[in-house]
Design a protein around this motif. Structure first.
Motif, short mmCIF file in Angstrom:
data_model
loop_
_atom_site.label_atom_id
_atom_site.label_comp_id
_atom_site.label_asym_id
_atom_site.label_seq_id
_atom_site.Cartn_x
_atom_site.Cartn_y
_atom_site.Cartn_z
N LYS A 1 -10.18 -41.43 -2.35
CA LYS A 1 -9.13 -41.15 -3.32
C LYS A 1 -9.30 -42.04 -4.56
N PRO A 2 -8.84 -41.56 -5.72
CA PRO A 2 -8.89 -42.43 -6.90
C PRO A 2 -7.99 -43.64 -6.73
N ASP A 3 -8.30 -44.71 -7.46
CA ASP A 3 -7.52 -45.95 -7.43
C ASP A 3 -7.45 -46.55 -6.03
N THR A 4 -8.50 -46.37 -5.26
CA THR A 4 -8.58 -46.87 -3.89
C THR A 4 -9.89 -47.62 -3.69
N TRP A 5 -9.81 -48.83 -3.17
CA TRP A 5 -11.02 -49.61 -2.90
C TRP A 5 -11.84 -48.95 -1.80
N PHE A 6 -13.15 -48.96 -1.97
CA PHE A 6 -14.05 -48.50 -0.91
C PHE A 6 -15.32 -49.34 -0.97
N GLU B 1 -17.99 -53.43 -3.32
CA GLU B 1 -16.63 -52.91 -3.17
C GLU B 1 -16.16 -52.46 -4.54
N VAL B 2 -15.78 -51.19 -4.65
CA VAL B 2 -15.56 -50.54 -5.93
C VAL B 2 -14.26 -49.74 -5.90
N GLN C 1 -23.31 -42.41 -7.04
CA GLN C 1 -22.20 -41.97 -7.87
C GLN C 1 -20.86 -42.57 -7.44
N VAL C 2 -20.00 -42.86 -8.43
CA VAL C 2 -18.62 -43.30 -8.18
C VAL C 2 -17.72 -42.34 -8.96
N ASP C 3 -17.09 -41.41 -8.25
CA ASP C 3 -16.36 -40.32 -8.91
C ASP C 3 -15.48 -39.62 -7.88
N SER C 4 -14.17 -39.74 -8.05
CA SER C 4 -13.24 -39.06 -7.15
C SER C 4 -12.67 -37.78 -7.74
N THR C 5 -12.35 -37.79 -9.05
CA THR C 5 -11.65 -36.66 -9.67
C THR C 5 -12.13 -36.36 -11.09
N HIS C 6 -13.28 -36.88 -11.49
CA HIS C 6 -13.81 -36.62 -12.83
C HIS C 6 -14.20 -35.15 -12.97
N GLY D 1 -8.30 -44.67 3.15
CA GLY D 1 -6.90 -45.00 3.02
C GLY D 1 -6.74 -46.09 1.99
N GLU D 2 -5.51 -46.49 1.71
CA GLU D 2 -5.26 -47.53 0.72
C GLU D 2 -5.95 -48.82 1.11
N ASP D 3 -6.74 -49.35 0.16
CA ASP D 3 -7.42 -50.63 0.32
C ASP D 3 -8.19 -50.71 1.63
#
Length: 225
Positions: free
Chosen positions: A154-159, A100-101, A128-133, A29-31
Protein backbone atom coordinates in the motif's frame (compact mmCIF):
# COMPACT_ATOMS: atom_id res chain seq x y z
CA UNK A 1 -3.75 -18.73 -8.94
CA UNK A 2 -3.46 -15.42 -10.75
CA UNK A 3 0.01 -14.95 -12.16
CA UNK A 4 1.30 -11.74 -10.59
CA UNK A 5 4.68 -11.69 -12.28
CA UNK A 6 5.32 -11.34 -16.00
CA UNK A 7 8.63 -11.54 -17.80
CA UNK A 8 9.65 -9.02 -20.44
CA UNK A 9 11.97 -10.51 -23.04
CA UNK A 10 14.21 -8.38 -25.20
CA UNK A 11 14.10 -8.80 -29.01
CA UNK A 12 15.95 -11.75 -30.54
CA UNK A 13 16.29 -13.46 -27.18
CA UNK A 14 18.84 -11.04 -25.74
CA UNK A 15 17.69 -11.85 -22.22
CA UNK A 16 16.06 -14.91 -20.67
CA UNK A 17 14.07 -14.71 -17.46
CA UNK A 18 13.00 -17.32 -14.98
CA UNK A 19 10.19 -15.43 -13.26
CA UNK A 20 8.27 -17.62 -10.87
CA UNK A 21 5.41 -16.20 -8.82
CA UNK A 22 4.50 -17.67 -5.44
CA UNK A 23 1.08 -18.18 -3.85
CA UNK A 24 0.30 -16.47 -0.59
CA UNK A 25 1.70 -13.05 -1.39
CA UNK A 26 0.08 -10.56 0.93
CA UNK A 27 -0.28 -6.80 0.84
CA UNK A 28 1.83 -5.13 3.49
CA UNK A 29 0.17 -3.95 6.66
CA UNK A 30 0.94 -0.67 8.40
CA UNK A 31 4.66 -0.39 9.18
CA UNK A 32 5.21 -4.07 8.40
CA UNK A 33 8.99 -4.47 8.19
CA UNK A 34 10.17 -8.06 8.16
CA UNK A 35 13.66 -7.71 6.74
CA UNK A 36 15.19 -7.22 10.18
CA UNK A 37 14.32 -10.80 11.05
CA UNK A 38 16.14 -12.19 8.03
CA UNK A 39 19.56 -11.55 9.49
CA UNK A 40 20.01 -14.03 12.31
CA UNK A 41 22.88 -15.21 14.42
CA UNK A 42 26.34 -14.42 13.15
CA UNK A 43 24.97 -13.29 9.79
CA UNK A 44 23.93 -9.94 11.25
CA UNK A 45 27.58 -9.01 11.75
CA UNK A 46 28.19 -9.24 8.00
CA UNK A 47 25.83 -6.44 7.06
CA UNK A 48 27.40 -3.07 6.28
CA UNK A 49 25.20 -0.05 6.96
CA UNK A 50 25.23 2.54 4.16
CA UNK A 51 22.94 5.08 5.86
CA UNK A 52 23.92 6.27 9.33
CA UNK A 53 20.45 7.53 10.23
CA UNK A 54 21.71 11.08 10.76
CA UNK A 55 23.28 12.45 7.59
CA UNK A 56 23.83 11.90 3.87
CA UNK A 57 27.49 11.13 4.40
CA UNK A 58 28.51 8.62 1.74
CA UNK A 59 25.70 9.70 -0.61
CA UNK A 60 25.64 12.14 -3.52
CA UNK A 61 22.78 13.70 -5.47
CA UNK A 62 22.96 13.44 -9.26
CA UNK A 63 20.29 15.39 -11.14
CA UNK A 64 18.24 18.56 -11.16
CA UNK A 65 18.90 21.43 -8.78
CA UNK A 66 15.22 21.51 -7.75
CA UNK A 67 15.44 17.93 -6.50
CA UNK A 68 15.97 17.65 -2.76
CA UNK A 69 17.36 14.86 -0.60
CA UNK A 70 17.47 15.39 3.16
CA UNK A 71 17.42 13.50 6.44
CA UNK A 72 14.30 14.19 8.50
CA UNK A 73 13.81 12.44 11.87
CA UNK A 74 16.35 9.76 10.98
CA UNK A 75 14.85 9.06 7.54
CA UNK A 76 16.07 10.00 4.05
CA UNK A 77 13.40 11.97 2.19
CA UNK A 78 13.44 12.61 -1.55
CA UNK A 79 11.26 15.31 -3.16
CA UNK A 80 11.18 17.67 -6.12
CA UNK A 81 12.57 17.21 -9.60
CA UNK A 82 14.29 14.29 -11.26
CA UNK A 83 17.46 12.99 -9.61
CA UNK A 84 19.29 10.04 -8.15
CA UNK A 85 20.83 9.70 -4.69
CA UNK A 86 23.94 7.57 -5.22
CA UNK A 87 25.96 5.75 -2.60
CA UNK A 88 29.64 6.52 -3.07
CA UNK A 89 30.99 3.22 -1.67
CA UNK A 90 31.68 0.22 -3.85
CA UNK A 91 31.55 -0.88 -6.56
CA UNK A 92 29.74 -4.06 -5.52
CA UNK A 93 29.53 -7.22 -7.62
CA UNK A 94 27.94 -10.09 -5.69
CA UNK A 95 25.86 -9.17 -2.66
CA UNK A 96 22.70 -9.21 -0.63
CA UNK A 97 21.15 -5.79 -0.24
CA UNK A 98 18.17 -4.58 1.73
CA UNK A 99 16.42 -1.27 2.11
CA UNK A 100 13.36 -0.12 4.02
CA UNK A 101 11.32 2.19 1.81
CA UNK A 102 8.01 4.07 1.73
CA UNK A 103 6.38 5.79 -1.26
CA UNK A 104 3.49 8.26 -1.27
CA UNK A 105 0.13 7.75 -2.99
CA UNK A 106 0.75 8.40 -6.68
CA UNK A 107 4.52 8.36 -6.20
CA UNK A 108 7.24 6.54 -8.09
CA UNK A 109 10.81 5.68 -7.15
CA UNK A 110 13.32 2.91 -7.55
CA UNK A 111 16.09 1.06 -5.75
CA UNK A 112 19.06 0.91 -8.13
CA UNK A 113 21.95 -1.53 -7.94
CA UNK A 114 25.00 -2.11 -10.11
CA UNK A 115 24.58 1.44 -11.33
CA UNK A 116 27.22 4.03 -12.22
CA UNK A 117 28.48 6.85 -10.02
CA UNK A 118 26.67 9.41 -12.21
CA UNK A 119 23.58 7.50 -13.30
CA UNK A 120 20.54 8.32 -15.35
CA UNK A 121 17.34 6.30 -15.09
CA UNK A 122 18.60 3.70 -17.60
CA UNK A 123 21.91 3.00 -15.88
CA UNK A 124 21.84 -0.13 -13.73
CA UNK A 125 19.21 -2.57 -12.52
CA UNK A 126 16.13 -0.98 -10.89
CA UNK A 127 13.83 -2.59 -8.34
CA UNK A 128 10.66 -0.56 -8.84
CA UNK A 129 8.98 1.36 -5.99
CA UNK A 130 5.42 2.14 -7.09
CA UNK A 131 2.08 1.42 -5.44
CA UNK A 132 -0.39 3.70 -7.28
CA UNK A 133 1.56 5.73 -9.88
CA UNK A 134 0.22 6.01 -13.44
CA UNK A 135 3.05 3.68 -14.47
CA UNK A 136 1.39 0.27 -13.90
CA UNK A 137 4.70 -1.50 -13.17
CA UNK A 138 4.55 -1.99 -9.39
CA UNK A 139 6.82 -2.62 -6.45
CA UNK A 140 8.53 -6.00 -6.80
CA UNK A 141 9.39 -5.47 -10.46
CA UNK A 142 12.89 -5.62 -11.89
CA UNK A 143 12.20 -2.77 -14.29
CA UNK A 144 12.54 -3.69 -17.95
CA UNK A 145 13.21 -7.34 -17.15
CA UNK A 146 10.49 -8.88 -14.97
CA UNK A 147 7.31 -6.99 -14.07
CA UNK A 148 4.75 -7.19 -11.25
CA UNK A 149 1.41 -5.52 -11.97
CA UNK A 150 -0.56 -6.39 -8.83
CA UNK A 151 -0.08 -3.94 -5.91
CA UNK A 152 1.88 -5.78 -3.21
CA UNK A 153 2.41 -2.76 -0.96
CA UNK A 154 0.00 0.00 0.00
CA UNK A 155 1.12 3.61 -0.48
CA UNK A 156 2.55 5.43 2.55
CA UNK A 157 3.50 2.08 4.09
CA UNK A 158 7.00 0.93 5.03
CA UNK A 159 8.23 -2.24 3.36
CA UNK A 160 11.52 -4.10 3.05
CA UNK A 161 13.19 -4.78 -0.29
CA UNK A 162 15.77 -7.59 -0.31
CA UNK A 163 17.86 -8.13 -3.40
CA UNK A 164 20.42 -10.86 -3.96
CA UNK A 165 22.77 -10.60 -6.93
CA UNK A 166 25.43 -13.06 -8.01
CA UNK A 167 27.28 -13.75 -11.25
CA UNK A 168 26.86 -17.46 -11.83
CA UNK A 169 26.78 -20.23 -14.41
CA UNK A 170 23.70 -22.20 -15.46
CA UNK A 171 24.09 -25.25 -17.69
CA UNK A 172 27.38 -23.95 -19.01
CA UNK A 173 26.14 -20.41 -19.64
CA UNK A 174 27.39 -17.42 -17.68
CA UNK A 175 24.67 -15.19 -16.30
CA UNK A 176 23.72 -12.81 -13.49
CA UNK A 177 21.25 -14.27 -11.00
CA UNK A 178 18.92 -11.72 -9.32
CA UNK A 179 16.54 -12.69 -6.54
CA UNK A 180 13.80 -10.23 -5.49
CA UNK A 181 12.05 -10.40 -2.10
CA UNK A 182 9.43 -8.02 -0.67
CA UNK A 183 8.58 -8.17 3.04
CA UNK A 184 9.96 -11.70 3.31
CA UNK A 185 8.05 -12.99 0.26
CA UNK A 186 10.48 -14.23 -2.40
CA UNK A 187 8.82 -13.17 -5.64
CA UNK A 188 11.11 -14.63 -8.30
CA UNK A 189 14.63 -15.23 -9.49
CA UNK A 190 15.68 -13.58 -12.72
CA UNK A 191 18.54 -14.99 -14.78
CA UNK A 192 20.14 -12.32 -16.97
CA UNK A 193 22.22 -14.19 -19.54
CA UNK A 194 23.31 -10.91 -21.10
CA UNK A 195 24.87 -9.84 -17.77
CA UNK A 196 23.53 -6.42 -18.65
CA UNK A 197 25.23 -4.51 -15.84
CA UNK A 198 28.54 -5.23 -14.16
CA UNK A 199 29.72 -4.26 -10.67
CA UNK A 200 28.42 -0.89 -9.56
CA UNK A 201 26.80 1.24 -6.89
CA UNK A 202 23.49 1.57 -5.09
CA UNK A 203 21.13 4.50 -5.63
CA UNK A 204 17.59 5.73 -5.02
CA UNK A 205 15.46 7.47 -7.63
CA UNK A 206 13.48 10.70 -7.33
CA UNK A 207 11.16 10.16 -10.29
CA UNK A 208 9.06 13.34 -10.54
CA UNK A 209 7.78 16.33 -8.52
CA UNK A 210 4.68 14.41 -7.42
CA UNK A 211 6.73 11.67 -5.78
CA UNK A 212 7.88 11.58 -2.16
CA UNK A 213 10.12 8.67 -1.22
CA UNK A 214 11.41 7.81 2.26
CA UNK A 215 14.28 5.44 3.13
CA UNK A 216 15.19 4.43 6.67
CA UNK A 217 17.58 1.55 6.05
CA UNK A 218 20.17 0.75 3.40
CA UNK A 219 22.68 -2.03 3.99
CA UNK A 220 24.72 -4.53 2.04
CA UNK A 221 26.28 -7.93 2.65
CA UNK A 222 29.03 -8.67 0.08
CA UNK A 223 29.10 -12.26 -1.19
CA UNK A 224 32.06 -14.27 -2.42
CA UNK A 225 32.72 -14.36 -6.15
Amino acid sequence: MTNLVHSLRYPMGLALALCVSFAGLSVSGEDNVSGEDNAKGDESAKWTTLFDGESLEGWEKVGRDDSKWEVVDGVIKGTGGVSMLVNTSGPYKNFRYRAEVKINDGGNSGVYFRTTRKPGFMDGYEAQVDSTHTDPIRTGSLYGFCHVYAPLVKPDTWFTYEIEVKDDNWRGRDMTRIKITVDGNELYEYMDFEKTYGPGHFAFQQHDPGSIVHIRKSEVMPLDD
